[in-house]
Scaffold this motif. Structure first.
Motif, PDB file in Angstrom:
ATOM      1  N   CYS A  17       0.919  -1.330   0.095  1.00 51.75           N
ATOM      2  CA  CYS A  17       0.031   0.045  -0.100  1.00 51.75           C
ATOM      3  C   CYS A  17       0.961   1.457  -0.175  1.00 51.75           C
ATOM      4  O   CYS A  17       1.751   1.588   0.909  1.00 51.75           O
ATOM      5  CB  CYS A  17      -1.038  -0.082   1.190  1.00 51.75           C
ATOM      6  SG  CYS A  17      -1.769   1.508   1.475  1.00 51.75           S
ATOM      7  N   CYS A  20       0.751   3.176   3.299  1.00 50.45           N
ATOM      8  CA  CYS A  20       1.293   2.696   4.370  1.00 50.45           C
ATOM      9  C   CYS A  20       2.753   2.790   4.331  1.00 50.45           C
ATOM     10  O   CYS A  20       3.663   3.147   4.966  1.00 50.45           O
ATOM     11  CB  CYS A  20       1.068   1.276   4.337  1.00 50.45           C
ATOM     12  SG  CYS A  20      -0.487   0.886   4.952  1.00 50.45           S
ATOM     13  N   HIS A  59      -4.041   0.603   8.441  1.00 53.46           N
ATOM     14  CA  HIS A  59      -4.511   0.595   7.039  1.00 53.46           C
ATOM     15  C   HIS A  59      -5.838   0.047   7.191  1.00 53.46           C
ATOM     16  O   HIS A  59      -6.291  -1.209   7.591  1.00 53.46           O
ATOM     17  CB  HIS A  59      -3.773  -0.791   6.382  1.00 53.46           C
ATOM     18  CG  HIS A  59      -4.183  -0.981   5.020  1.00 53.46           C
ATOM     19  ND1 HIS A  59      -3.369  -0.198   3.687  1.00 53.46           N
ATOM     20  CD2 HIS A  59      -5.201  -1.959   4.571  1.00 53.46           C
ATOM     21  CE1 HIS A  59      -4.235  -0.790   2.714  1.00 53.46           C
ATOM     22  NE2 HIS A  59      -5.199  -1.623   3.086  1.00 53.46           N
ATOM     23  N   HIS A 110      -6.483   2.723   0.840  1.00 49.21           N
ATOM     24  CA  HIS A 110      -6.319   2.972   2.103  1.00 49.21           C
ATOM     25  C   HIS A 110      -7.130   4.058   2.492  1.00 49.21           C
ATOM     26  O   HIS A 110      -6.932   5.375   1.877  1.00 49.21           O
ATOM     27  CB  HIS A 110      -4.845   3.441   2.315  1.00 49.21           C
ATOM     28  CG  HIS A 110      -4.270   3.370   3.785  1.00 49.21           C
ATOM     29  ND1 HIS A 110      -3.321   2.972   4.240  1.00 49.21           N
ATOM     30  CD2 HIS A 110      -4.820   4.572   4.634  1.00 49.21           C
ATOM     31  CE1 HIS A 110      -2.980   3.425   5.573  1.00 49.21           C
ATOM     32  NE2 HIS A 110      -4.005   4.590   5.943  1.00 49.21           N
TER      33      HIS A 110
HETATM   34 ZN    ZN Z   1      -2.462   1.509   3.596  1.00 48.82          ZN
END
Ligand code: ZN
Ligand code: AMP
Length: 148
Positions: A17, A20, A59, A110
């Protein structure tokens, strides 16, 4: 453990992600605000300069799986950033947006809020409203209320 379990899927999502990665400091971002729960940074392709994103550090995919407690912590930060973006960019107004699922334009899975400075002459227009046929609005309201 096999790579196909529910758990490892979640871990691999977090690993790849992009937001992230920003939280972990693996890719750069123009950070605006940070606390233990959330991080805010400039959107890399702004609708206007100063377009800012606010994300939970943990997340979650979208609004549906964002815990109420996290949402409650993010809400005042949305307001704080909206006011700072308005003052910092001398915006005439601010749009707050959140895209949930691809049909609604979500690209990064996300959860994130868009805080977008708007200018009287920026040329953007919100979508045109449709109209209801007779009785349709009440039926629609009922269908929604049943799901509360
Ligand atoms: Zn994420
Ligand atoms: P959405 O369509 O709501 O999923 O919006 C995702 C937003 O993330 C878009 O406006 C992108 O410009 C923005 N974005 C994607 N990658 C980055 C990044 N590395 N840094 C900052 N913003 C990003």
């Amino acid at each position: 453990m096999s790579g196909h379990t529910k758990n490892s899927k979640v871990i691999s999502n977090k690993t790849s992600c992009i937001f992230c990665k920003i939280v972990r400091g693996e890719i750069p971002a123009d950070k605006i605000y940070e606390d233990e729960n959330c991080l805010s940074f400039l959107d890399i392709t702004p609708i206007n300069p100063g377009h800012t994103l606010l994300i939970p550090k943990k997340h979650y995919e979208n609004l549906y799986d964002l815990p109420d407690e996290t949402l409650a912590k993010l809400a005042p930060v949305i307001k704080k950033i909206a006011i700072a973006v308005k003052k910092g960019t001398h915006a005439d107004g601010i749009n707050i947006g959140m895209n949930n699922e691809s049909a609604a334009g979500q690209i990064v899975t996300h959860a994130h809020f868009h805080i977008m400075p708007r200018f009287a002459d920026d040329g953007y227009h919100l979508w045109h409203g449709k109209s209801y046929s007779k009785g349709e609005s009440q039926k629609t309201a009922d269908k929604i209320k049943k799901n509360l």
